[in-house]
Design an enzyme around this catalytic site. Structure first.
Site, PDB file in Angstrom:
ATOM      1  N   GLN A 131       0.532   9.778 -20.743  1.00  0.00           N
ATOM      2  CA  GLN A 131       1.735  10.344 -21.190  1.00  0.00           C
ATOM      3  C   GLN A 131       2.818   9.464 -21.390  1.00  0.00           C
ATOM      4  OE1 GLN A 131       0.857  14.206 -18.752  1.00  0.00           O
ATOM      5  NE2 GLN A 131       1.930  14.827 -20.352  1.00  0.00           N
ATOM      6  N   ASN A 169      -1.416  22.739  -9.493  1.00  0.00           N
ATOM      7  CA  ASN A 169      -0.132  22.584 -10.382  1.00  0.00           C
ATOM      8  C   ASN A 169      -0.077  24.087 -10.848  1.00  0.00           C
ATOM      9  OD1 ASN A 169      -0.789  19.818 -10.198  1.00  0.00           O
ATOM     10  ND2 ASN A 169      -2.150  19.640 -12.320  1.00  0.00           N
ATOM     11  N   TYR A 207       2.839  26.458 -12.957  1.00  0.00           N
ATOM     12  CA  TYR A 207       4.016  26.650 -13.701  1.00  0.00           C
ATOM     13  C   TYR A 207       4.678  27.846 -14.105  1.00  0.00           C
ATOM     14  CZ  TYR A 207       3.254  21.564 -15.009  1.00  0.00           C
ATOM     15  OH  TYR A 207       3.245  20.294 -14.803  1.00  0.00           O
ATOM     16  N   ASN A 215      -7.494  15.583 -12.624  1.00  0.00           N
ATOM     17  CA  ASN A 215      -6.392  16.736 -12.867  1.00  0.00           C
ATOM     18  C   ASN A 215      -6.806  17.789 -13.826  1.00  0.00           C
ATOM     19  OD1 ASN A 215      -3.433  17.216 -12.914  1.00  0.00           O
ATOM     20  ND2 ASN A 215      -3.677  17.274 -15.169  1.00  0.00           N
ATOM     21  N   GLU A 216      -6.716  19.021 -13.243  1.00  0.00           N
ATOM     22  CA  GLU A 216      -7.057  20.281 -14.027  1.00  0.00           C
ATOM     23  C   GLU A 216      -8.419  20.246 -15.029  1.00  0.00           C
ATOM     24  OE1 GLU A 216      -3.257  20.943 -16.518  1.00  0.00           O
ATOM     25  OE2 GLU A 216      -2.193  21.352 -14.685  1.00  0.00           O
ATOM     26  N   TRP A 275       7.350  18.027 -12.110  1.00  0.00           N
ATOM     27  CA  TRP A 275       6.761  17.338 -13.268  1.00  0.00           C
ATOM     28  C   TRP A 275       7.638  17.571 -14.164  1.00  0.00           C
ATOM     29  CZ3 TRP A 275       2.565  14.710 -14.718  1.00  0.00           C
ATOM     30  CH2 TRP A 275       2.287  14.632 -16.086  1.00  0.00           C
ATOM     31  N   GLU A 301       3.951  15.092 -24.273  1.00  0.00           N
ATOM     32  CA  GLU A 301       3.258  16.381 -24.103  1.00  0.00           C
ATOM     33  C   GLU A 301       1.992  16.654 -24.792  1.00  0.00           C
ATOM     34  OE1 GLU A 301       3.628  18.069 -21.355  1.00  0.00           O
ATOM     35  OE2 GLU A 301       2.621  20.122 -21.944  1.00  0.00           O
ATOM     36  N   TRP A 302       1.099  15.874 -24.772  1.00  0.00           N
ATOM     37  CA  TRP A 302      -0.213  15.992 -25.355  1.00  0.00           C
ATOM     38  C   TRP A 302      -0.169  16.572 -26.693  1.00  0.00           C
ATOM     39  CZ3 TRP A 302      -2.998  13.410 -22.067  1.00  0.00           C
ATOM     40  CH2 TRP A 302      -2.710  13.106 -20.855  1.00  0.00           C
ATOM     41  N   GLU A 308       2.021  19.649  -9.385  1.00  0.00           N
ATOM     42  CA  GLU A 308       3.134  19.782 -10.554  1.00  0.00           C
ATOM     43  C   GLU A 308       3.811  20.948 -10.363  1.00  0.00           C
ATOM     44  OE1 GLU A 308       0.955  18.962 -14.247  1.00  0.00           O
ATOM     45  OE2 GLU A 308      -0.102  17.336 -13.558  1.00  0.00           O
ATOM     46  N   ARG A 347       3.511  10.605  -7.825  1.00  0.00           N
ATOM     47  CA  ARG A 347       1.939  11.048  -8.042  1.00  0.00           C
ATOM     48  C   ARG A 347       2.022  10.274  -9.560  1.00  0.00           C
ATOM     49  NH1 ARG A 347      -0.250  16.046 -10.986  1.00  0.00           N
ATOM     50  NH2 ARG A 347      -2.517  15.316 -11.109  1.00  0.00           N
TER      51      ARG A 347
HETATM   52  C1  PNW Z   1      -0.283  20.157 -17.236  1.00  0.00           C
HETATM   53  N1  PNW Z   1      -0.825  25.863 -20.430  1.00  0.00           N
HETATM   54  O1  PNW Z   1      -0.958  20.746 -18.282  1.00  0.00           O
HETATM   55  C2  PNW Z   1      -0.821  18.857 -17.160  1.00  0.00           C
HETATM   56  O2  PNW Z   1      -1.380  18.270 -15.974  1.00  0.00           O
HETATM   57  C3  PNW Z   1       0.359  17.614 -17.683  1.00  0.00           C
HETATM   58  O3  PNW Z   1      -0.275  16.437 -17.797  1.00  0.00           O
HETATM   59  C4  PNW Z   1       1.296  18.516 -18.627  1.00  0.00           C
HETATM   60  O4  PNW Z   1       2.258  17.537 -19.087  1.00  0.00           O
HETATM   61  C5  PNW Z   1       1.975  19.711 -17.811  1.00  0.00           C
HETATM   62  O5  PNW Z   1       1.060  20.656 -17.297  1.00  0.00           O
HETATM   63  C6  PNW Z   1       2.961  20.426 -18.698  1.00  0.00           C
HETATM   64  O6  PNW Z   1       2.240  21.024 -19.693  1.00  0.00           O
HETATM   65  C7  PNW Z   1      -0.786  22.040 -18.628  1.00  0.00           C
HETATM   66  O7  PNW Z   1      -0.900  25.931 -21.592  1.00  0.00           O
HETATM   67  C8  PNW Z   1      -0.947  22.207 -20.392  1.00  0.00           C
HETATM   68  O8  PNW Z   1      -0.597  27.002 -19.463  1.00  0.00           O
HETATM   69  C9  PNW Z   1      -0.811  23.365 -20.664  1.00  0.00           C
HETATM   70  C10 PNW Z   1      -0.803  24.772 -19.659  1.00  0.00           C
HETATM   71  C11 PNW Z   1      -0.639  24.304 -18.488  1.00  0.00           C
HETATM   72  C12 PNW Z   1      -0.519  23.069 -17.756  1.00  0.00           C
END
Ligand code: PNW
Length: 493
Positions: A20, A324, A326, A169-170, A443, A450-451, A394, A77
């Site tokens: 990233q 992680n 969110y 990671n994830e 994060w 962002e992927w 995160e 990290r």
């Molecule tokens: C994480 N969702 O990914 C990753 O570990 C990071 O690399 C990324 O940038 C960050 O969260 C923010 O997206 C996710 O759709 C991607 O719920 C998608 C989801 C959750 C986490």
């Protein structure tokens, strides 16, 4: 002034991932990864974006270390790109000294500034060499051996200075987005019209097992051959939202919420973190097998663990749970039988409950609403089930509308500041409830790739100007240290 609620020695800082931010994808011997391939597909599956330059961190890491210093970070990290260390990926393939040298400079630079490195070994960037050779994560036996060797090289070369390791990671996102929906590399799916290959009913579960075994093998290797002299700790970062029932009075929705979390977290946490005190209704699950609700739905599409696998799993004691986190959602049960393509437990996920009440305040990305109250419950649940110290590896968000903002607007990130405050308070609350939470990484250090969403969403505490690559601290970057101090953390320690 908030009430002191976090321990004085609480670990904290900012997080990033190699693909990233680094760029320099063809420099100093780095081999290609599945993300290089995926971001260069035609037609694009990443909104036209790729990581060829990204934030150019590979060349600007010194400036980025300065940012960390300026923000007062106690820890940082980051992830190592496997294909910089072993360009072709395999256990008999050569090690690239130039790749080792880059991470040595980064690690030494952090230590000189008094910042503790937290290293993720794998953040989704599998070497294309082993994807080509045997299908990467779809070959459970090969991939776990190659990952172990790569991990050993990292422990050997960096472990004298790196004392905090995160294996993967994830793995949920790698498995599901990579092999069920095809939204992430390697982009395989039998339901996504853009995918040219894949099998959604079977492949994600195979990729999941490969990652579980890779984690276990690398932890076993660390415990046996490196821990005695290096004395570090090793864990894994799992994603997973908290779920509440869509209809709080419907037992089927309550079960659906719990089932959803088992499909998210238990999938990996059961075999990796021998469940200690399981919730009463889960007592039937075999120790360290996948959750019973997954086995019930997926049957033998979920590849079993053999006695030899269990021997490896049981020899790999993991130190901590990297979380992680969110957002949260509501779960609404379905009455029809699950489709073969289902990977969430036969339910609907919603951001409003039965009465139309939103789960939280909308952010700048559709899937994320701010839900600190549920974060507190989530921490307690994870600690109760798995019994390991938790580090938040995160947590963060883009502000509403931030993808369209100028730099001057973006740095005034009031939504993010409140998000951080509310989530730190939730940690304080969960700690008060008895959960052992030891650290927090925001994060991300800077806006980055962002992927599959490309460079639109801005999760950074630092604004990245993608034309000039200039970095500008947002207000939250400078305030995080103050927020921690207000909550009792010794920021000079
Ligand atoms: C994480 N969702 O990914 C990753 O570990 C990071 O690399 C990324 O940038 C960050 O969260 C923010 O997206 C996710 O759709 C991607 O719920 C998608 C989801 C959750 C986490």
């Amino acid at each position: 002034m908030a009430t002191p609620s976090l321990p004085p020695n609480f670990e904290w800082g900012f997080a990033t991932a190699a693909y990233q931010i680094e760029g320099a994808v063809a420099e100093d011997g780095r081999g290609p990864s599945i993300w290089d391939t995926f971001t260069h597909l035609t037609p694009t599956r990443t909104k036209g974006a790729n990581g060829d330059v990204a934030c150019d961190h590979y060349h600007r890491y010194e400036e980025d270390l300065e940012l960390l210093k300026r923000y007062g970070a106690k820890a940082y990290r980051f992830s190592i790109a496997w294909s910089r260390i072993v360009p072709l990926g395999g256990r008999d393939d050569p090690v690239n000294e130039a790749g080792i040298a880059f991470y040595n400079k980064l690690i030494d630079g952090l230590l000189e500034k008094g910042i503790t490195p937290w290293v993720t070994l794998y953040h989704w960037d599998l070497p294309q060499g082993i994807e080509n050779r045997y299908g990467g994560w779809l070959d459970v036996e090969e991939s776990q051996r190659d990952f172990e060797r790569y991990a050993r090289v990292c422990f050997e070369r960096f472990g004298d200075r790196v004392k905090n390791w995160i294996t993967l990671n994830e793995p949920w996102i790698q498995s599901i987005f990579g092999y069920a929906t095809g939204g992430n590399a390697p982009g395989r799916s039998s339901t996504n019209p853009q995918s040219t290959a894949g099998n959604t009913p079977t492949e994600p579960w195979i990729a999941g097992k490969a990652q579980i075994m890779s984690h276990a093998r690398s932890v076993a290797a660390y415990n046996k051959d490196f821990r005695p002299t290096q004395n570090g700790q090793i864990g894994i970062s799992l994603n997973g939202d908290f779920y509440e029932p869509w209809d709080a009075d419907d037992d089927r929705d309550k079960e659906a919420a719990e089932r959803r979390m088992e499909f998210h977290i238990g999938w990996f946490a059961n075999p990796i973190l021998a469940p200690a005190n399981r919730a009463p209704f889960l007592v039937g699950s075999l120790k360290q097998d996948y959750p019973k609700v997954m086995r019930d739905q997926l049957g033998d599409r979920l590849p079993p663990f053999t006695p030899a696998d269990f021997a490896i799993l049981n020899s790999a004691e993991t130190d901590f749970y990297g979380m992680n986190y969110y957002t949260s959602q509501f779960a609404h049960h379905r009455t029809s039988p699950p489709s073969e393509n289902d990977y969430i437990g036969n339910l609907d996920e919603l951001q409003e409950d039965k009465n139309g009440v939103s789960v939280g305040a909308e952010s700048g990305i559709h899937w994320l609403r701010s839900c600190p109250g549920m974060f507190r419950k989530h921490l307690s649940r994870v600690y109760r089930l798995y019994g390991k110290p938790i580090y938040i590896t995160e947590n963060g968000c883009p502000c509403p509308g931030e993808d369209k903002m100028t730099r001057a607007e973006s740095v005034e990130d009031a939504y993010r500041i409140k998000y951080f405050e509310d989530h730190l308070d939730a940690i304080g609350g969960a700690t008060g409830d008895g959960a052992d939470v030891r650290g927090y990484f925001a994060w991300s250090l800077m806006d980055n790739l962002e992927w599959s969403d490309g460079y639109g969403p801005r999760f950074g505490v630092t604004f990245t100007d993608y034309d000039t690559l200039e970095r500008t601290p947002k207000k939250s970057a400078l305030l995080l240290q103050k927020m921690l101090a207000e909550r009792g953390v010794d920021i000079n320690g």
